[in-house]
Design a protein around this motif. Sequence first.
Motif, PDB file in Angstrom:
ATOM      1  N   SER A  75       0.834  -1.204   0.000  1.00 62.23           N
ATOM      2  CA  SER A  75       0.000   0.000   0.000  1.00 62.23           C
ATOM      3  C   SER A  75       0.870   1.256   0.000  1.00 62.23           C
ATOM      4  CB  SER A  75      -0.910   0.003   1.233  1.00 62.23           C
ATOM      5  OG  SER A  75      -0.134   0.023   2.428  1.00 62.23           O
ATOM      6  N   ARG A  76       2.047   1.157   0.640  1.00 65.81           N
ATOM      7  CA  ARG A  76       2.991   2.273   0.653  1.00 65.81           C
ATOM      8  C   ARG A  76       4.396   1.717   0.839  1.00 65.81           C
ATOM      9  NH1 ARG A  76       1.903   6.890   4.999  1.00 65.81           N
ATOM     10  NH2 ARG A  76       2.619   5.270   6.447  1.00 65.81           N
ATOM     11  N   VAL A  77       5.368   2.402   0.251  1.00 64.43           N
ATOM     12  CA  VAL A  77       6.781   2.025   0.402  1.00 64.43           C
ATOM     13  C   VAL A  77       7.505   3.185   1.074  1.00 64.43           C
ATOM     14  CG1 VAL A  77       8.932   1.434  -0.770  1.00 64.43           C
ATOM     15  CG2 VAL A  77       6.750   0.524  -1.626  1.00 64.43           C
ATOM     16  N   THR A  78       8.181   2.890   2.165  1.00 64.59           N
ATOM     17  CA  THR A  78       8.971   3.891   2.874  1.00 64.59           C
ATOM     18  C   THR A  78      10.448   3.560   2.721  1.00 64.59           C
ATOM     19  OG1 THR A  78       7.273   4.431   4.505  1.00 64.59           O
ATOM     20  CG2 THR A  78       9.554   4.836   5.143  1.00 64.59           C
ATOM     21  N   LEU A  79      11.222   4.528   2.301  1.00 68.54           N
ATOM     22  CA  LEU A  79      12.661   4.372   2.109  1.00 68.54           C
ATOM     23  C   LEU A  79      13.387   5.180   3.177  1.00 68.54           C
ATOM     24  CD1 LEU A  79      12.580   5.051  -1.743  1.00 68.54           C
ATOM     25  CD2 LEU A  79      12.442   2.825  -0.615  1.00 68.54           C
ATOM     26  N   ILE A  80      14.325   4.554   3.880  1.00 71.13           N
ATOM     27  CA  ILE A  80      15.042   5.223   4.963  1.00 71.13           C
ATOM     28  C   ILE A  80      16.540   5.094   4.744  1.00 71.13           C
ATOM     29  CG2 ILE A  80      15.431   5.343   7.448  1.00 71.13           C
ATOM     30  CD1 ILE A  80      12.730   4.003   7.863  1.00 71.13           C
ATOM     31  N   GLY A  81      17.242   6.220   4.784  1.00 70.47           N
ATOM     32  CA  GLY A  81      18.696   6.188   4.633  1.00 70.47           C
ATOM     33  C   GLY A  81      19.343   7.399   5.275  1.00 70.47           C
ATOM     34  N   PHE A  82      20.487   7.191   5.902  1.00 71.01           N
ATOM     35  CA  PHE A  82      21.249   8.267   6.525  1.00 71.01           C
ATOM     36  C   PHE A  82      22.614   8.381   5.844  1.00 71.01           C
ATOM     37  CE2 PHE A  82      18.315   6.695   9.679  1.00 71.01           C
ATOM     38  CZ  PHE A  82      17.840   7.843  10.299  1.00 71.01           C
ATOM     39  N   ARG A  83      23.212   9.566   5.922  1.00 69.37           N
ATOM     40  CA  ARG A  83      24.560   9.834   5.433  1.00 69.37           C
ATOM     41  C   ARG A  83      24.710   9.326   3.986  1.00 69.37           C
ATOM     42  NH1 ARG A  83      28.885   7.887   7.489  1.00 69.37           N
ATOM     43  NH2 ARG A  83      30.088   9.810   7.602  1.00 69.37           N
ATOM     44  N   ASN A  84      25.693   8.467   3.698  1.00 69.25           N
ATOM     45  CA  ASN A  84      25.915   8.023   2.326  1.00 69.25           C
ATOM     46  C   ASN A  84      24.794   7.130   1.802  1.00 69.25           C
ATOM     47  OD1 ASN A  84      28.294   9.408   2.275  1.00 69.25           O
ATOM     48  ND2 ASN A  84      29.607   7.632   2.573  1.00 69.25           N
ATOM     49  N   SER A  85      23.979   6.616   2.697  1.00 70.71           N
ATOM     50  CA  SER A  85      22.840   5.801   2.268  1.00 70.71           C
ATOM     51  C   SER A  85      21.695   6.660   1.738  1.00 70.71           C
ATOM     52  CB  SER A  85      22.335   4.952   3.446  1.00 70.71           C
ATOM     53  OG  SER A  85      23.333   4.090   3.910  1.00 70.71           O
ATOM     54  N   TYR A  86      21.650   7.920   2.162  1.00 73.25           N
ATOM     55  CA  TYR A  86      20.531   8.791   1.787  1.00 73.25           C
ATOM     56  C   TYR A  86      20.438   9.021   0.280  1.00 73.25           C
ATOM     57  CZ  TYR A  86      17.142  12.612   2.110  1.00 73.25           C
ATOM     58  OH  TYR A  86      16.026  13.399   1.968  1.00 73.25           O
ATOM     59  N   PRO A  87      21.559   9.328  -0.432  1.00 70.82           N
ATOM     60  CA  PRO A  87      21.441   9.523  -1.881  1.00 70.82           C
ATOM     61  C   PRO A  87      20.949   8.282  -2.623  1.00 70.82           C
ATOM     62  CG  PRO A  87      23.520  10.408  -1.079  1.00 70.82           C
ATOM     63  CD  PRO A  87      22.912   9.630   0.048  1.00 70.82           C
ATOM     64  N   VAL A  88      21.321   7.095  -2.140  1.00 70.49           N
ATOM     65  CA  VAL A  88      20.844   5.862  -2.776  1.00 70.49           C
ATOM     66  C   VAL A  88      19.341   5.724  -2.563  1.00 70.49           C
ATOM     67  CG1 VAL A  88      21.181   3.373  -2.970  1.00 70.49           C
ATOM     68  CG2 VAL A  88      23.103   4.821  -2.292  1.00 70.49           C
ATOM     69  N   ALA A  89      18.896   6.004  -1.342  1.00 69.69           N
ATOM     70  CA  ALA A  89      17.453   5.962  -1.049  1.00 69.69           C
ATOM     71  C   ALA A  89      16.701   7.015  -1.862  1.00 69.69           C
ATOM     72  CB  ALA A  89      17.225   6.180   0.445  1.00 69.69           C
ATOM     73  N   LEU A 143      15.233  -0.200   4.173  1.00 67.94           N
ATOM     74  CA  LEU A 143      16.205   0.470   5.042  1.00 67.94           C
ATOM     75  C   LEU A 143      17.592   0.322   4.426  1.00 67.94           C
ATOM     76  CD1 LEU A 143      16.757   1.875   7.770  1.00 67.94           C
ATOM     77  CD2 LEU A 143      16.903  -0.408   8.799  1.00 67.94           C
ATOM     78  N   PHE A 144      18.228   1.458   4.133  1.00 69.31           N
ATOM     79  CA  PHE A 144      19.576   1.450   3.581  1.00 69.31           C
ATOM     80  C   PHE A 144      20.565   1.687   4.723  1.00 69.31           C
ATOM     81  CE2 PHE A 144      16.827   2.499   0.097  1.00 69.31           C
ATOM     82  CZ  PHE A 144      17.394   1.895  -1.009  1.00 69.31           C
ATOM     83  N   GLY A 145      21.542   0.805   4.867  1.00 71.94           N
ATOM     84  CA  GLY A 145      22.483   0.944   5.974  1.00 71.94           C
ATOM     85  C   GLY A 145      23.891   0.552   5.594  1.00 71.94           C
ATOM     86  N   PHE A 146      24.611   1.486   4.972  1.00 72.94           N
ATOM     87  CA  PHE A 146      26.011   1.242   4.607  1.00 72.94           C
ATOM     88  C   PHE A 146      26.928   1.877   5.642  1.00 72.94           C
ATOM     89  CE2 PHE A 146      23.581   1.605   0.587  1.00 72.94           C
ATOM     90  CZ  PHE A 146      23.679   0.287   0.184  1.00 72.94           C
ATOM     91  N   GLN A 147      28.134   1.364   5.731  1.00 75.49           N
ATOM     92  CA  GLN A 147      29.106   1.971   6.644  1.00 75.49           C
ATOM     93  C   GLN A 147      29.375   3.416   6.244  1.00 75.49           C
ATOM     94  OE1 GLN A 147      32.200  -0.222   8.535  1.00 75.49           O
ATOM     95  NE2 GLN A 147      32.075  -1.823   6.993  1.00 75.49           N
ATOM     96  N   ARG A 148      29.511   4.292   7.203  1.00 77.15           N
ATOM     97  CA  ARG A 148      29.452   4.113   8.639  1.00 77.15           C
ATOM     98  C   ARG A 148      28.054   4.469   9.085  1.00 77.15           C
ATOM     99  NH1 ARG A 148      34.230   8.176   9.602  1.00 77.15           N
ATOM    100  NH2 ARG A 148      34.230   7.542  11.794  1.00 77.15           N
ATOM    101  N   ARG A 180       7.512   7.246   0.050  1.00 71.46           N
ATOM    102  CA  ARG A 180       8.015   8.332   0.887  1.00 71.46           C
ATOM    103  C   ARG A 180       9.462   8.061   1.304  1.00 71.46           C
ATOM    104  NH1 ARG A 180       5.546   7.997   7.033  1.00 71.46           N
ATOM    105  NH2 ARG A 180       5.892   5.772   7.370  1.00 71.46           N
ATOM    106  N   LEU A 181      10.195   9.141   1.505  1.00 72.62           N
ATOM    107  CA  LEU A 181      11.611   9.073   1.855  1.00 72.62           C
ATOM    108  C   LEU A 181      11.827   9.682   3.230  1.00 72.62           C
ATOM    109  CD1 LEU A 181      14.628   8.610   1.041  1.00 72.62           C
ATOM    110  CD2 LEU A 181      14.561  10.918   0.053  1.00 72.62           C
ATOM    111  N   LEU A 182      12.524   8.966   4.096  1.00 70.26           N
ATOM    112  CA  LEU A 182      12.843   9.437   5.441  1.00 70.26           C
ATOM    113  C   LEU A 182      14.357   9.335   5.679  1.00 70.26           C
ATOM    114  CD1 LEU A 182      10.036   7.608   7.495  1.00 70.26           C
ATOM    115  CD2 LEU A 182       9.984   9.935   6.573  1.00 70.26           C
ATOM    116  N   PRO A 183      14.900  10.191   6.546  1.00 71.07           N
ATOM    117  CA  PRO A 183      14.234  11.288   7.253  1.00 71.07           C
ATOM    118  C   PRO A 183      14.089  12.523   6.372  1.00 71.07           C
ATOM    119  CG  PRO A 183      16.543  11.206   7.869  1.00 71.07           C
ATOM    120  CD  PRO A 183      16.320  10.046   6.946  1.00 71.07           C
ATOM    121  N   GLN A 184      13.038  13.279   6.598  1.00 70.50           N
ATOM    122  CA  GLN A 184      12.875  14.550   5.916  1.00 70.50           C
ATOM    123  C   GLN A 184      13.832  15.567   6.542  1.00 70.50           C
ATOM    124  OE1 GLN A 184      10.864  15.337   3.202  1.00 70.50           O
ATOM    125  NE2 GLN A 184      10.712  13.104   3.111  1.00 70.50           N
ATOM    126  N   PRO A 185      14.341  16.504   5.756  1.00 70.03           N
ATOM    127  CA  PRO A 185      15.303  17.477   6.297  1.00 70.03           C
ATOM    128  C   PRO A 185      14.763  18.211   7.513  1.00 70.03           C
ATOM    129  CG  PRO A 185      15.232  17.614   3.906  1.00 70.03           C
ATOM    130  CD  PRO A 185      14.120  16.698   4.314  1.00 70.03           C
TER     131      PRO A 185
END
Length: 269
Positions: A122-136, A175-180, A151-156
């Motif tokens: 029904s909905r897809v949520t994409l989550i990524g921080f730091r270097n993972s964010y551009p991929v998300a 959930l995108f989670g690459f080092q670090r 939807r993409l999280l986190p919002q600025p």
Amino acid sequence: MKQDVLSLIEQNYPNLSPSARSIANYLQQHPLAIVSQTSAEIAEHTHTSKATVSRFFRQLGFESQQDAKQAQLQLRQNGVPVLTQGHSIDQTAEELKNLSQTFEGLHADILNDVCAQLANASRVTLIGFRNSYPVALHFRQQLQQIRPSIRLLPQPGQTLGEDLHDILDDEVIVLFGFQRRTRVFKKIVEVLKGHQTILITDPTGQMYNQQVSQVLVCHLGNDNPFYSYAAPMSLVSMLSNRVYDLIGKNGHHRTQAISQLFNELGEME
């Protein structure tokens, strides 16, 4: 986790003896020597002795030159940009190796399951921080052209609590989670337990295997100071194309409608 050898040299430089400063100067100019040369080789290049080299590394807080080397390699494994190879790396071969290792490790049944979830949720949520964010972010751009409710999280500037609280029963989270990874990443995995969560990560992220629904592993390379994100981007492209095929006519009609809006708004050349 021990600090980068070069950072420790800079911090301790004022307290070093003249001979130790010769070693410090050499390593600052040739950082690869930390992991590629023996104590005897460093001593020879700096016109000092093995004993002086050993004292130098002990003054920095290491038991030996070998201890410093292992600490430097461990930093690289943890995602810190550290030079561990010479300048003769074949970048094309390195990227092809990353891509080959990534796609050879993906199981067809898991890919089919993941793509079906992305097409039908029904909905897809994409989550990524730091270097993972551009991929998300790129994945969002692809999926949004072929299906609604992406939807993409986190919002600025925003917190995550409200959005994670509103996850639907039949929602899929990627959930995108690459080092670090950030400290909050582990807590997010725990909060998402019980939901349909797909983790796209590097090999170190497999520690979360038991806490998510599926894990897709991407290889980022270890020879260069910085990781490569060619494999994650390629995986996102493959997933998007497969989802497009699964959605069929509805996806095609959506892309046509969006293209028409681009023209009306004058957003594209």
